[in-house]
Motif scaffolding. Sequence first.
Motif, short mmCIF file in Angstrom:
data_model
loop_
_atom_site.label_atom_id
_atom_site.label_comp_id
_atom_site.label_asym_id
_atom_site.label_seq_id
_atom_site.Cartn_x
_atom_site.Cartn_y
_atom_site.Cartn_z
N ILE A 1 -16.77 -19.34 19.41
CA ILE A 1 -15.34 -19.37 19.09
C ILE A 1 -15.09 -19.83 17.66
O ILE A 1 -13.98 -19.65 17.14
CB ILE A 1 -14.57 -20.24 20.09
CG1 ILE A 1 -15.05 -21.69 20.07
CG2 ILE A 1 -14.68 -19.66 21.49
CD1 ILE A 1 -14.26 -22.63 20.96
N GLN B 1 -14.40 -14.64 20.25
CA GLN B 1 -13.45 -14.57 21.37
C GLN B 1 -12.41 -13.49 21.19
O GLN B 1 -11.69 -13.15 22.13
CB GLN B 1 -12.77 -15.93 21.59
CG GLN B 1 -11.80 -16.35 20.49
CD GLN B 1 -12.49 -17.12 19.37
OE1 GLN B 1 -13.63 -16.85 19.04
NE2 GLN B 1 -11.78 -18.07 18.78
N PHE B 2 -12.32 -12.93 19.98
CA PHE B 2 -11.34 -11.88 19.70
C PHE B 2 -11.94 -10.48 19.77
O PHE B 2 -11.23 -9.50 19.56
CB PHE B 2 -10.72 -12.09 18.32
CG PHE B 2 -10.10 -13.46 18.14
CD1 PHE B 2 -9.08 -13.89 18.97
CD2 PHE B 2 -10.55 -14.31 17.15
CE1 PHE B 2 -8.52 -15.15 18.81
CE2 PHE B 2 -10.00 -15.57 16.98
CZ PHE B 2 -8.97 -15.99 17.81
N GLU B 3 -13.22 -10.38 20.05
CA GLU B 3 -13.87 -9.07 20.09
C GLU B 3 -13.41 -8.29 21.32
O GLU B 3 -13.22 -8.86 22.40
CB GLU B 3 -15.38 -9.23 20.08
CG GLU B 3 -15.89 -9.81 18.76
CD GLU B 3 -17.40 -9.96 18.73
OE1 GLU B 3 -18.06 -9.63 19.74
OE2 GLU B 3 -17.92 -10.41 17.68
N LEU C 1 -12.34 -9.47 25.20
CA LEU C 1 -10.93 -9.42 25.62
C LEU C 1 -10.75 -8.60 26.89
O LEU C 1 -9.79 -8.82 27.63
CB LEU C 1 -10.06 -8.84 24.49
CG LEU C 1 -9.87 -9.74 23.28
CD1 LEU C 1 -9.12 -8.99 22.19
CD2 LEU C 1 -9.14 -11.02 23.65
N SER D 1 -11.45 -11.34 29.34
CA SER D 1 -10.66 -12.56 29.14
C SER D 1 -9.50 -12.25 28.19
O SER D 1 -9.57 -12.51 26.99
CB SER D 1 -11.53 -13.68 28.56
OG SER D 1 -10.79 -14.87 28.43
N ASN E 1 -6.80 -13.53 27.45
CA ASN E 1 -6.19 -14.64 26.72
C ASN E 1 -7.13 -15.18 25.63
O ASN E 1 -6.87 -16.24 25.06
CB ASN E 1 -5.81 -15.77 27.68
CG ASN E 1 -4.87 -16.79 27.05
OD1 ASN E 1 -4.03 -16.46 26.23
ND2 ASN E 1 -5.02 -18.05 27.44
N ASN E 2 -8.20 -14.47 25.34
CA ASN E 2 -9.22 -14.84 24.33
C ASN E 2 -9.66 -16.30 24.42
O ASN E 2 -9.77 -17.00 23.43
CB ASN E 2 -8.79 -14.48 22.91
CG ASN E 2 -7.52 -15.14 22.40
OD1 ASN E 2 -6.46 -14.54 22.43
ND2 ASN E 2 -7.63 -16.36 21.90
N ARG E 3 -9.91 -16.75 25.65
CA ARG E 3 -10.39 -18.10 25.87
C ARG E 3 -11.67 -18.05 26.72
O ARG E 3 -11.81 -17.21 27.60
CB ARG E 3 -9.35 -18.96 26.61
CG ARG E 3 -8.05 -19.19 25.84
CD ARG E 3 -8.26 -20.15 24.69
NE ARG E 3 -7.01 -20.59 24.13
CZ ARG E 3 -6.32 -19.96 23.18
NH1 ARG E 3 -6.77 -18.82 22.69
NH2 ARG E 3 -5.19 -20.47 22.72
N GLN F 1 -5.54 -16.80 15.20
CA GLN F 1 -5.27 -17.11 16.61
C GLN F 1 -4.02 -16.40 17.12
O GLN F 1 -3.90 -16.09 18.31
CB GLN F 1 -5.11 -18.62 16.77
CG GLN F 1 -4.95 -19.10 18.18
CD GLN F 1 -6.21 -18.91 19.00
OE1 GLN F 1 -6.18 -18.27 20.03
NE2 GLN F 1 -7.32 -19.48 18.53
N ARG G 1 -3.06 -8.45 19.72
CA ARG G 1 -4.22 -7.60 19.91
C ARG G 1 -3.97 -6.67 21.10
O ARG G 1 -3.27 -6.99 22.01
CB ARG G 1 -5.48 -8.43 20.17
CG ARG G 1 -5.88 -9.21 18.92
CD ARG G 1 -7.04 -10.15 19.20
NE ARG G 1 -7.51 -10.75 17.95
CZ ARG G 1 -6.95 -11.83 17.39
NH1 ARG G 1 -5.92 -12.42 17.98
NH2 ARG G 1 -7.41 -12.30 16.24
#
Length: 230
Positions: free
Chosen positions: A33, A38-40, A44, A47, A49-51, A226, A230
Amino acid sequence: MIDLYTWVTPNGYKVHILLEELGLDYTAHAVNIQQGEQFEPDFLRISPNNRIPAIVDHDGPDGQPLSVFESGAIMLYLAEKTGCFLPAEPRARVAMQEWLMFQMGNVGPMFGQVGHFTQYAPRRIDYAVDRYTREMGRLLGVMDRRLGETDYLAGDYGLADMATFPWVRSARRFGADLCDYPNLNRWYQAIRARPAVDRGLAVLAEYKNATPLSDQAKEQLFGDTQYQRR
């Protein structure tokens, strides 16, 4: 087989510990992170919510793969799947759910704010530091009082304890002294001594880094990246 997508944070450790306690076969995949992984798109998809953490259970309820995001949802899913650490008896089950939600809605968010405003904020904001530090102390007191009545948060060892332990562990780093909370300290030491907890804390140990976050990492975690749609 379960694919676990995670990082070395309290919310990640919660699921690491449960998987180790259950003895399930899983593979841990690091989602860094601090580098924006987490944004890939692939992450996504499981997940949104990118968490972290998130899992893909390749033996889902209908025999087909099932992805689950949000740490509390993952823990409930795995407990239901295995019949472990979530009591069947209604009153005991409600107690376990109550204290799990206590962690999800209170301990995690409030302790996280203490960490942010004392360690990562670009400038010190006394009001925020005081507000969240005092709330952390209040929550530690709630747990200490509860643990003066019972060995574990919901009576027997279970999901609530596994979820809360990593955050209490972080509270020590944020300045809390568990000696001020003797019942909580007794509980903490008992959980820390469990072999499965030790194994859970060792997952992705090669990524643990005690050095300060770089500016790039702070941007990925707290900056404009953040908030991009997306």
